[in-house]
Design an enzyme around this catalytic site. Structure first.
Site, PDB file in Angstrom:
ATOM      1  N   LYS A  77      43.095  40.041  41.884  1.00 35.34           N
ATOM      2  CA  LYS A  77      43.409  39.593  43.231  1.00 35.34           C
ATOM      3  C   LYS A  77      43.474  38.070  43.282  1.00 35.34           C
ATOM      4  CE  LYS A  77      40.235  43.175  44.716  1.00 35.34           C
ATOM      5  NZ  LYS A  77      38.848  43.364  45.162  1.00 35.34           N
ATOM      6  N   GLU A 102      48.944  33.051  37.299  1.00 33.10           N
ATOM      7  CA  GLU A 102      47.502  33.248  37.071  1.00 33.10           C
ATOM      8  C   GLU A 102      46.690  32.229  37.868  1.00 33.10           C
ATOM      9  OE1 GLU A 102      45.167  34.970  36.478  1.00 33.10           O
ATOM     10  OE2 GLU A 102      44.742  35.402  34.399  1.00 33.10           O
ATOM     11  N   ASP A 103      45.478  32.612  38.219  1.00 33.13           N
ATOM     12  CA  ASP A 103      44.584  31.672  38.889  1.00 33.13           C
ATOM     13  C   ASP A 103      43.943  30.722  37.884  1.00 33.13           C
ATOM     14  OD1 ASP A 103      43.069  33.682  37.712  1.00 33.13           O
ATOM     15  OD2 ASP A 103      41.982  34.236  39.522  1.00 33.13           O
ATOM     16  N   ASP A 129      40.898  31.113  31.031  1.00 32.68           N
ATOM     17  CA  ASP A 129      39.544  30.794  30.592  1.00 32.68           C
ATOM     18  C   ASP A 129      39.475  31.028  29.076  1.00 32.68           C
ATOM     19  OD1 ASP A 129      36.792  30.168  31.069  1.00 32.68           O
ATOM     20  OD2 ASP A 129      36.300  32.277  31.193  1.00 32.68           O
TER      21      ASP A 129
HETATM   22  P1  IMP Z   1      40.138  35.020  30.488  1.00 30.38           P
HETATM   23  O1  IMP Z   1      40.664  36.331  29.989  1.00 30.38           O
HETATM   24  O2  IMP Z   1      38.786  34.712  29.903  1.00 30.38           O
HETATM   25  O3  IMP Z   1      41.096  33.874  30.293  1.00 30.38           O
HETATM   26  O4  IMP Z   1      39.795  35.208  31.987  1.00 30.38           O
HETATM   27  C1  IMP Z   1      40.645  35.083  33.034  1.00 30.38           C
HETATM   28  C2  IMP Z   1      40.026  35.674  34.279  1.00 30.38           C
HETATM   29  O5  IMP Z   1      38.589  35.492  34.330  1.00 30.38           O
HETATM   30  C3  IMP Z   1      40.576  34.965  35.493  1.00 30.38           C
HETATM   31  O6  IMP Z   1      41.777  35.556  35.923  1.00 30.38           O
HETATM   32  C4  IMP Z   1      39.434  35.082  36.481  1.00 30.38           C
HETATM   33  O7  IMP Z   1      39.537  36.298  37.179  1.00 30.38           O
HETATM   34  C5  IMP Z   1      38.169  35.113  35.628  1.00 30.38           C
HETATM   35  N1  IMP Z   1      37.532  33.785  35.562  1.00 30.38           N
HETATM   36  C6  IMP Z   1      37.477  32.959  34.501  1.00 30.38           C
HETATM   37  N2  IMP Z   1      36.827  31.813  34.807  1.00 30.38           N
HETATM   38  C7  IMP Z   1      36.471  31.924  36.101  1.00 30.38           C
HETATM   39  C8  IMP Z   1      35.774  31.041  37.024  1.00 30.38           C
HETATM   40  O8  IMP Z   1      35.353  29.909  36.711  1.00 30.38           O
HETATM   41  N3  IMP Z   1      35.611  31.522  38.287  1.00 30.38           N
HETATM   42  C9  IMP Z   1      36.044  32.732  38.690  1.00 30.38           C
HETATM   43  N4  IMP Z   1      36.707  33.576  37.872  1.00 30.38           N
HETATM   44  C10 IMP Z   1      36.919  33.171  36.587  1.00 30.38           C
END
Ligand code: IMP
Length: 179
Positions: A44, A99-100, A103
């Site tokens: 979301k 994407e938001d 990470d």
């Molecule tokens: P990744 O697969 O580790 O790159 O994670 C991406 C997802 O993790 C994002 O789309 C967010 O939903 C969540 N996420 C990663 N870092 C944060 C943060 O600092 N705050 C909130 N959600 C996060």
């Protein structure tokens, strides 16, 4: 400012200005595209960013949503389970994944593969936020709003236990909220 927030990292005004800048870069990037351009936003967290970004898009685009949950696959990869799939075929389309935050990078890596397997001609990524210091896999967004330090952030779509998504800025939570 919300009482649970320690610090506003990126203000509403800064986000708006960045969306305008990104919009202009994206308009330029796709100006000669012949095949359909579909913005795919991940639920979301990407909803506020998508809504703000498309104000500045002059191209003929469509947008659609996907919802995925990720879980541990092997030691180095994470697999994703599709909770909501796209409504249309994306064969021979230009996809812009919205994407938001990137990470560790596992989510976008898995989704890029999935979209390519569905027959997308080209997959690019726009992310409002990037936390490069946390990256575990070699992926990057093509268009990035803000690079941020290794802090857990909330607001403008990002949540902690589903809260704070509605805040119009990106902030850092007070430590006691985690405890
Ligand atoms: P990744 O697969 O580790 O790159 O994670 C991406 C997802 O993790 C994002 O789309 C967010 O939903 C969540 N996420 C990663 N870092 C944060 C943060 O600092 N705050 C909130 N959600 C996060």
């Amino acid at each position: 400012m919300h009482q649970d927030i320690k610090e506003i990292l990126i203000s509403e005004e800064e986000i708006e200005k960045k969306c305008e800048e990104l919009g202009s870069i994206i308009n330029d990037h796709y100006k000669d595209a012949k095949d359909p351009i579909i913005f795919v936003a991940l639920l979301k967290g990407s909803v506020p960013f998508l809504a703000r970004l498309i104000k500045y898009i002059d191209l003929d685009i469509e947008y659609d949503f996907m919802d995925v949950s990720s879980y541990a696959g092997t030691e180095t990869t994470r697999d994703i389970r599709i909770l909501k799939d796209l409504d249309r075929s994306i064969k021979d389309t230009n996809i812009l994944l919205v994407e938001d935050i990137v990470d560790t990078g596992h989510t976008i890596k898995a989704i890029i593969k999935l979209l390519e397997n569905k027959g997308a001609k080209d997959v690019k990524i726009v992310s409002l936020l990037d936390k490069p210091s946390r990256r575990e896999v070699d992926v990057y967004a093509d268009f990035i709003g803000f690079e941020i330090p290794n802090e857990f952030v909330i607001g403008f779509g990002l949540d902690f236990n589903e809260k704070y998504r509605h805040l119009p800025y990106v902030g850092i939570l007070k430590d006691e909220i985690y405890q």
